[in-house]
Scaffold this motif. Structure first.
Motif, PDB file in Angstrom:
ATOM      1  N   UNK A 110       0.817  -1.217   0.000  1.00  0.00           N
ATOM      2  CA  UNK A 110       0.000   0.000   0.000  1.00  0.00           C
ATOM      3  C   UNK A 110       0.851   1.268   0.000  1.00  0.00           C
ATOM      4  N   UNK A 111       2.014   1.169   0.635  1.00  0.00           N
ATOM      5  CA  UNK A 111       2.833   2.378   0.788  1.00  0.00           C
ATOM      6  C   UNK A 111       4.082   2.328  -0.086  1.00  0.00           C
ATOM      7  N   UNK A 112       4.013   1.566  -1.187  1.00  0.00           N
ATOM      8  CA  UNK A 112       5.265   1.389  -1.928  1.00  0.00           C
ATOM      9  C   UNK A 112       5.747   2.693  -2.566  1.00  0.00           C
ATOM     10  N   UNK A 113       4.873   3.665  -2.756  1.00  0.00           N
ATOM     11  CA  UNK A 113       5.320   4.941  -3.322  1.00  0.00           C
ATOM     12  C   UNK A 113       5.412   6.031  -2.262  1.00  0.00           C
ATOM     13  N   UNK A 114       5.518   5.619  -1.021  1.00  0.00           N
ATOM     14  CA  UNK A 114       5.476   6.579   0.076  1.00  0.00           C
ATOM     15  C   UNK A 114       6.546   6.143   1.084  1.00  0.00           C
ATOM     16  N   UNK A 115       7.789   6.575   0.806  1.00  0.00           N
ATOM     17  CA  UNK A 115       8.936   6.038   1.541  1.00  0.00           C
ATOM     18  C   UNK A 115       8.823   6.133   3.058  1.00  0.00           C
ATOM     19  N   UNK A 116       8.438   7.288   3.620  1.00  0.00           N
ATOM     20  CA  UNK A 116       8.395   7.344   5.092  1.00  0.00           C
ATOM     21  C   UNK A 116       7.406   6.336   5.686  1.00  0.00           C
ATOM     22  N   UNK A 117       6.221   6.250   5.091  1.00  0.00           N
ATOM     23  CA  UNK A 117       5.251   5.280   5.607  1.00  0.00           C
ATOM     24  C   UNK A 117       5.669   3.845   5.312  1.00  0.00           C
ATOM     25  N   UNK A 118       6.372   3.667   4.208  1.00  0.00           N
ATOM     26  CA  UNK A 118       6.860   2.329   3.877  1.00  0.00           C
ATOM     27  C   UNK A 118       7.803   1.828   4.964  1.00  0.00           C
ATOM     28  N   UNK A 119       8.690   2.711   5.394  1.00  0.00           N
ATOM     29  CA  UNK A 119       9.623   2.316   6.462  1.00  0.00           C
ATOM     30  C   UNK A 119       8.863   1.977   7.742  1.00  0.00           C
ATOM     31  N   UNK A 120       7.880   2.800   8.073  1.00  0.00           N
ATOM     32  CA  UNK A 120       7.076   2.512   9.275  1.00  0.00           C
ATOM     33  C   UNK A 120       6.365   1.173   9.110  1.00  0.00           C
ATOM     34  N   UNK A 121       5.837   0.936   7.907  1.00  0.00           N
ATOM     35  CA  UNK A 121       5.081  -0.295   7.661  1.00  0.00           C
ATOM     36  C   UNK A 121       5.973  -1.523   7.831  1.00  0.00           C
ATOM     37  N   UNK A 122       7.172  -1.453   7.286  1.00  0.00           N
ATOM     38  CA  UNK A 122       8.094  -2.587   7.432  1.00  0.00           C
ATOM     39  C   UNK A 122       8.390  -2.855   8.893  1.00  0.00           C
ATOM     40  N   UNK A 123       8.685  -1.763   9.618  1.00  0.00           N
ATOM     41  CA  UNK A 123       9.065  -1.921  11.020  1.00  0.00           C
ATOM     42  C   UNK A 123       7.932  -2.578  11.807  1.00  0.00           C
ATOM     43  N   UNK A 124       6.709  -2.134  11.567  1.00  0.00           N
ATOM     44  CA  UNK A 124       5.576  -2.687  12.306  1.00  0.00           C
ATOM     45  C   UNK A 124       5.303  -4.134  11.871  1.00  0.00           C
ATOM     46  N   UNK A 125       5.401  -4.399  10.563  1.00  0.00           N
ATOM     47  CA  UNK A 125       5.140  -5.754  10.069  1.00  0.00           C
ATOM     48  C   UNK A 125       6.105  -6.751  10.698  1.00  0.00           C
TER      49      UNK A 125
END
Ligand code: SF4
Lengths: 257, 492
Positions: free
Chosen positions: A89-104
């Motif tokens: 979902x956040x693949x084009x949104x680097x800051x949220x992508x990083x947050x998403x990875x960390x939470x996942x």
């Protein structure tokens, strides 16, 4: 160890007793359980249906709610797996992508967390003599690798796991109401197999890591007015849950007879 | 094959009512599922092998122009002819032109899904040619006037009884003939056709660029005869079927039969390089390869769907798909069915033409797991759903509902409100009403839907569960609860 429980919206509304059991199981394993009260849903219904803007809104809320959690544990493989889709979902949104990875990386299905992270080998539930049909939630199994963990914990209670059809229950979220005939055909295939498994000796309990699957299969069982009771695996594993207590009493009565 | 994709809803319901077709499809797919699992299990590291195969395909797709040019050069050097067809019409014309030049009257065909895709048989017959399908399953369907329902087992949906009746009518076979007897009879009938045919048309499983060869993989030997007996051989291939080197073939020859039918190897693998050479006593005098695009360039340019072009048409994703198993191949309304059809059909034809298919899945993920070239089918189904939504192809009510869902779940205060509303009962101690959402009608056709719990988990947490050692779990469970608090270990 501090664990944040993600109850999931389905669990919150339809299966709070599974959440209660999860809390007791985690506490019994020595965890401090916390419940971020702002939590709602993982966003899976919108994501799977293709409404990715709406799913993103829910995902952002999830990230905000659970960002500071050390571990996030859900009594559901499907919702746990959804958190792993946030990256998509956040693949084009680097800051949220990083947050998403960390939470996942810190999100687990309950039995997976108990076995893989905490090293739990058994719970105090005693289900010896009980015939249990365990249903693999597709998302728990294929996206999170949850296969052996719940089985091992169930076996450790003394329960006997019956072998039966291993395919999808046909729930699939919106799929179950968009294509109800196909969804029901998939469900009936499983229920037929469950009946077959109980032909010689009845199956006592149908269980799974996921309430979605259980509402589908359990709702079908009730409609047919047949077969085993259904219950979330957390309740089965928690010796203080209603069902575990009841089964225990039944076992005792059997032993005395 | 006529486009009837958006009839999926009606077609699948009709199929569900037909126990015989369903039974045949379920038995056929389950048979292959069992065999595939065993055959995959025999490989040392099947995941590594799949990854290698996917890498070979990706590399080729990244350099497709180069490898297609190389393939063409090598075929032409051996005296063969290569025709590029941009769409189905050009592909049919290419075949018809060869037939005209050769003065052909009779055609034998071995299995080719591409020929279904470009609707070749109809065009050939219209041009006055006699066409005979030589694959047993295809032959049965041709006699019945039906289309394949499975990319590997075209007559997957056919109950044995129906086939027996057909052979009884056509060839006076006894109604209790065995499968072997039927196959023998078909072979006998079809064998004469090879001898009188002017043209053999075959599909292509792989084309090897560096050697200029086309490869067919089969069990009946009919493809070998089709490609070697008639004086003209026309091979059809989708442009994604090329691989670079002959040594790349190995991994595919290991994976394809295992994934498809659970065989370690098929009975026949034919590697055909150009027409008959001067020093060879027999073989076709002419060799033509028709390379078909028909939408594939568009898929190639689509980063999210591009990997569908890795597909080697093994059919494993169909067999494992619990939806395909219930609704059969014809429900999908076009050549390709099952999960790969649900992705490939919209990819080739556009999402408008096939908007229903991506939704024909519970997203169980079985397809992605078995695919020998690791196509992320479940992810692509979701991607296509998202495109259907963003193209405005969904019902208005659904979109509004989803917006509502998004704001409800994005705002805890709204969620709390809904939580309370779901538990509102007019009289104290009254029964909780069942939620009256319209979609629950669909649910309740075959399943009960639970009423919400008396108290949600949020409520429980606020009232005692939050403390590590609550006095007891009162209020946690239902009222008629004779359970003592605490843990019970042994029978007392
Ligand atoms: S998508 Fe994969 S599993 Fe399905 S037919 Fe193609 S290669 Fe086989």
């Amino acid at each position: 160890m501090k664990v944040s429980l993600f109850i999931t919206c389905v669990g919150d509304q339809f299966g709070p007793s599974a959440g209660v059991a999860a809390v007791r199981l985690l506490r019994a394993a020595g965890c401090e359980v916390d419940f971020p009260v702002g939590q709602t849903c993982c966003g899976q219904p919108a994501y799977n249906a293709g409404y990715h803007d709406d799913a993103r809104a829910v995902a952002k809320h999830f990230l905000k709610t659970f960002e500071r959690s050390e571990y996030i544990v859900a009594p559901s493989g499907s919702c746990g797996a959804m958190v792993r889709h946030y990256a998509e979902l956040f693949r084009d949104d680097a800051p949220n992508l990083r947050r998403a990875w960390a939470v996942a990386d810190r999100t687990y299905e309950l039995t997976q967390f108990l076995v893989d992270v905490l090293g739990v080998e058994r719970t105090d539930a005693n289900l010896s003599g009980l015939r249990v049909a365990y249903h693999d939630s597709c998302h728990a199994m294929r996206n999170l690798g949850v296969r052996e963990q719940p089985r091992a914990l169930l076996r450790a209670t003394g329960a006997e796991l019956v072998s039966w059809d291993q395919t999808c229950c046909g729930f699939g979220g919106l799929f179950s109401v968009k294509m109800p005939e196909i969804s029901s055909a998939m469900m009936n295939r499983k229920l037929d197999s469950l009946c077959e498994a109980g032909e010689e000796q009845p199956v006592d309990i149908l269980t799974s890591t996921d309430l979605g699957c259980l509402m589908q299969l359990g709702g079908g069982l009730e409609r047919r007015a047949l077969g085993p009771r259904w219950v979330h695996v957390a309740e089965l594993l928690d010796p203080a849950s209603d069902i575990s207590w009841e089964l225990h009493k039944r076992n005792r009565a059997r032993a005395l007879a | 094959m006529k486009l009837e994709i958006n009839e999926f809803g009606t077609a699948s319901k009709r199929f569900l009512l037909n126990q015989e077709l369903r039974g045949a499809t379920m038995r056929g797919t389950e048979n292959w599922n069992g065999k595939r699992a065993t055959a995959y299990g025999e490989l040392d590291d099947v995941e590594a092998m799949k990854q290698y195969a996917a890498t070979v395909k990706d590399h080729t797709l990244d350099n497709l122009d180069h490898y297609l040019a190389l393939l063409t050069d090598n075929i032409e050097q051996r005296g063969g002819h290569v025709h590029f067809a941009q769409d189905a019409h050009e592909a049919r014309e290419a075949v018809l032109a060869v037939a005209r030049t050769a003065g052909a009257r009779r055609v034998v065909k071995s299995k080719s899904m591409l020929s279904e895709e470009i609707e070749l048989n109809g065009a050939l017959e219209q041009a006055g040619l006699n066409v005979v399908e030589t694959d047993l399953g295809e032959y049965i369907l041709q006699m019945e006037g039906e289309h394949p329902s499975h990319i590997v087992g075209p007559a997957m949906h056919k109950p044995k009884d129906e086939v027996l009746r057909l052979f009884h009518l056509l060839h006076e076979m006894p109604l209790d003939a065995s499968v072997d007897q039927l196959a023998a009879k078909a072979r006998e009938v079809i064998r004469d056709e090879y001898l009188t045919a002017d043209i053999g048309i075959s599909g292509t499983n792989f084309a090897v660029a560096e050697t200029g060869s086309v490869v067919t993989v089969e069990n009946e030997g009919n493809a070998r005869l089709t490609t070697s007996v008639p004086r003209v051989h026309i091979a059809l291939m989708g442009m994604e079927k090329v691989i670079p080197r002959i040594e790349d073939l190995g991994v595919f020859l290991k994976l394809l039969p295992r994934a498809a039918t659970g065989q370690r190897s098929t009975s026949f693998v034919s590697i055909i390089t150009g027409p008959k050479r001067a020093e060879e006593p027999e073989g076709p005098e002419e060799f033509h390869l028709v390379i078909v695009d028909n939408g594939r360039t568009g898929v190639l340019a689509d980063p999210e769907l591009r990997s569908t072009l890795r597909c080697i048409r093994c059919g494993a994703c169909l067999n494992v798909c619990p939806v395909y198993q219930q609704v059969g191949g014809h429900s999908y309304g076009w050549v390709y069915s099952g999960p790969i059809g649900s992705v490939l059909n919209p990819a080739l034809l556009g999402i408008e033409e096939a908007k229903t298919l991506p939704f024909a899945s519970s997203l169980c993920g079985g397809c992605g797991e078995v695919c020998p070239v690791k196509i992320p089918l479940p992810q692509q189904l979701v991607t296509l759903r998202q495109r259907a939504v963003s193209h405005g192809l969904m019902a208005m009510g659904e979109a509004a509902g989803m917006r509502g869902f998004g704001s409800l779940m994005g705002h805890p205060s709204l969620y709390r409100l809904a939580n309370a509303a779901a538990r509102f009962t007019p009289k104290k101690g009254g029964k909780l009403p069942r939620l009256a959402l319209p979609m629950l009608r669909e649910w309740q056709t075959s399943r009960n839907f639970p009423a919400p719990a008396l108290r949600s988990f949020h409520d429980l947490w606020r009232t005692g569960l939050d403390r590590d050692h609550p006095a007891d779990e009162e209020g946690v469970d239902q009222a008629s609860n004779d359970q003592p608090p605490g843990t019970v270990r042994e029978p007392r």
